[in-house]
Structures are given as C-alpha cells and as structure tokens.
Design an enzyme around this catalytic site. Sequence first.
Site, PDB file in Angstrom:
ATOM      1  CG  HIS A 137      -1.899  -1.089   1.302  1.00  0.00           C
ATOM      2  ND1 HIS A 137      -2.760  -1.408   0.273  1.00  0.00           N
ATOM      3  CD2 HIS A 137      -2.149  -1.994   2.293  1.00  0.00           C
ATOM      4  CE1 HIS A 137      -3.500  -2.458   0.637  1.00  0.00           C
ATOM      5  NE2 HIS A 137      -3.153  -2.828   1.845  1.00  0.00           N
ATOM      6  N   GLY A 145      -2.102   2.279   4.919  1.00  0.00           N
ATOM      7  CA  GLY A 145      -2.409   0.895   5.310  1.00  0.00           C
ATOM      8  C   GLY A 145      -1.250   0.168   5.973  1.00  0.00           C
ATOM      9  CG  ASP A 173      -2.751  -8.432   1.703  1.00  0.00           C
ATOM     10  OD1 ASP A 173      -1.751  -8.555   2.431  1.00  0.00           O
ATOM     11  OD2 ASP A 173      -3.776  -7.795   2.029  1.00  0.00           O
ATOM     12  CG  HIS A 175      -6.424  -5.287   2.880  1.00  0.00           C
ATOM     13  ND1 HIS A 175      -5.836  -6.145   3.788  1.00  0.00           N
ATOM     14  CD2 HIS A 175      -7.465  -4.703   3.525  1.00  0.00           C
ATOM     15  CE1 HIS A 175      -6.489  -6.065   4.949  1.00  0.00           C
ATOM     16  NE2 HIS A 175      -7.490  -5.201   4.809  1.00  0.00           N
ATOM     17  CG  ASP A 255      -4.473  -9.671   4.907  1.00  0.00           C
ATOM     18  OD1 ASP A 255      -4.252 -10.348   3.884  1.00  0.00           O
ATOM     19  OD2 ASP A 255      -4.292  -8.436   4.950  1.00  0.00           O
ATOM     20  CE1 TYR A 294      -2.027  -6.422   9.850  1.00  0.00           C
ATOM     21  CE2 TYR A 294      -3.505  -7.527   8.306  1.00  0.00           C
ATOM     22  CZ  TYR A 294      -2.541  -6.576   8.566  1.00  0.00           C
ATOM     23  OH  TYR A 294      -2.068  -5.785   7.551  1.00  0.00           O
TER      24      TYR A 294
HETATM   25 ZN   LIG Z   1      -3.877  -6.965   3.718  1.00  0.00          ZN
END
Ligand SMILES: [Zn+2]
Length: 386
Positions: A137, A145, A173, A175, A255, A294
């Site tokens: 990011h 991010g 990912d 995201h 994630d 995470y």
């Molecule tokens: Zn991510």
Amino acid sequence: MAGSPRLIGSEIYRRSSYGGRHPLAIPRVSLMLDLVRALGWVSDGAYVEASPASAAELARFHDAAYIAAIERAERDQRVEAVVSERHHIGRAGNPIYPEVFSRPATACGATLTAVNMLLSGSDAPAVVHSPAGGTHHGRRDRAAGFCYFNDPVLGILRLLDRGLSRVLYVDLDAHHGDGVEDAFRDEPRVLTISIHERDRWPYTGGLADQGPSWRNLPVPPGFHDSELAFLIDEAVVPLGEAFAPEAVMIQTGADGLADDPMSKLALSNWALWRAVARLRALAPRALVLGGGGYNPWAVARCWAGIWATVAGFEIPERLPEPAERLLRAVEWRHRLARNPPAHWFTALADPPNEGPVRAEIPAIAAAALGGVQAAVWTRILEQHRA
Ligand SMILES: [Zn+2]
C-alpha cells in the site's frame, strides 16, 4: 548453495513493534523464522540477513522529502502536524515507533537483495522468499495501510532496471494491491494481478477496473480454497502464461486466511501454498513476499509452509516438540486467542476449507480475462515483444 532457494529476513522484526494495540504489534517474521529453524528447514547458506535500503535506493520510487520525513520521525519520535498531514505519518494506522524508518527500509533492503540474488548469473537461486516484504500500500510520498515504503514497487523497478522486460506481480493479500498497481498502470513491462476481498479498504480494484497492465479479482466474503484454486487455474495462470514473465513476484499476505481477524475470507493455508506452487512455475525466477496477516499463529504457520513449498520440504502432520513450544509461548491479546484450536500449536497445515465454487467466481475470472479487451491486450503484448 548455488541455485538453491534462499530465505531473507532480519532480526529487526524481533525487537521492533508498531506498539500499543496496533494490529501489527504481534510477532510475524521473527516467529516464522524461528519456526522454520525449529523444523530444520534452514540449511547453512540458505538464510540471508537483510540490511536496510539506503535513502538513495528508496528514492528510486519514493519522494525525497517523504523519505527524509520518515528518517526524522525515527530520530525525533515525532513529526510536525503539517508533515503528518502531508505524508500520513503518525496517523491513519501508520504510527511513529522507534524503528519507523529502519524497519520498513529493511523490508525494502530484503526485497532489493532478493532481486540482486535472482539476477546473479549462473549461481542465482530460482526462488527467494522474503517474508518481511509485501508492503503493497505504500505510496510515493505517503504512508498507507500500515505501509511506509513499497518494497514490491522498488523490487520490480530494479528488475526492470536490470534489463527484464516482463515482470508479473500477483497479489494474494485480502486487500487490493493498490500501491503496486498504480505504480505500474502505464508500464507495459509489468502485469499486476490482485485477488482481494471486495468492498474492503482501500475500496479500489473493482470488477470493472481491468486494464492492459492490471487485472483485479475482487472476491466475496466466505471465499474458500476451491474458489481460490479456480481463480488461480482459470484466470491467473492463463493470464500469466500469456504474459510469459521473466520473473514473477508473489505477495502472500496471510490476512485472507479464515483465522485472520481482518477479513471475511475463509482460506486455509493449504490454499495459499497451492497457489504459490502454481504461480512460482510461471517464470524462471520467483520472488515470494509476505504481506498482511494479523493472527500471529496463522501468519507464522502459513509463511513457514510457503518456505517449505518453495524450498521443497515435506510438511509434517504433527509439529515436532520444539516448534510446538515456540507457538505455545506466543501471547496475543485478542478475542480469537481466548479459545484457540489445537492445530494452531500442533500442526502447520489448517484443515482444508473446500466447497462448491459459487456462480460469481467464474464471472470474476471472465472479467479478469477480458473479452474484447483481451484481444487488445494480446496485441499490445505482441507489439511489445516484437
Ligand atoms: Zn492486507
């Protein structure tokens, strides 16, 4: 060790934390490295300790004033309000912490060293794993991010600077890989493909957003192993084969795993290992990065299994006692840690999460492959290769 896979990490991840209750205030790279060592998967010469990238190296992509601002933030442990506002340092999930320059610069140094190794001639490894990388990011002049610098962009730029003309970037990912996609939208030598949860931050990478140098596969909540396998086999691999990359970079954010608290995706780590094995075969050289993730146990086990996948180690059903001891010693203040399932400590692999492929999944593959657009894209590629 000529030709054999390499693993790059750094001890900085053991002592550095984003602090407080930040989602990244958990062990990730350090735990993964400890885990692969406990499993006996790091032979002499396979491991490389990364050094931080220099300001000059970071400036290949990043704005000089921004780099200087992060250096000052590390030195002073504060920045002026106008600097914070301008570069998003010390706000929006991008805290000022003791290694706020050194730590992200080390991730970039690891990725740049990995690229150097991949291009080091007849002794070059075919695959390098840099779990600290994948900060997708980061923007030219601002943090975003939890990412301060963008090591995938810097790595791809170095691959191009060293003469490669086709680099494939695949982002797994949860995201959208927005920072990497945006950096190379006008670069025909790079194709970026991102599979990510739809309607999640940064809210870009929609189904209609496909272009000659970028493809997006936004997936629904509940996205599981069979659906990832479908998209890899039916969309990403065909796109990659048509592009015929000289190098592939794979961002393996963890994630999207079912055990991760940040997304609603439902993958097992098996699914990511399989994807990495398929994608890695698309090019003669591969750089496998980390990314988000995470839940400390989920991240470390996933990335340890990725190293096993690229380095050819067999994953045991039951972890040996030293590996289990490492995992049991981790503390995580999160509701998911109150009742952890046994396999977080006793096995590397999650139970597979397979199921029927929902009807929207083939539509996502079709959108990424393109219709008329695909023909245009093929022509651009042919012109480029000529
Ligand atoms: Zn991510």
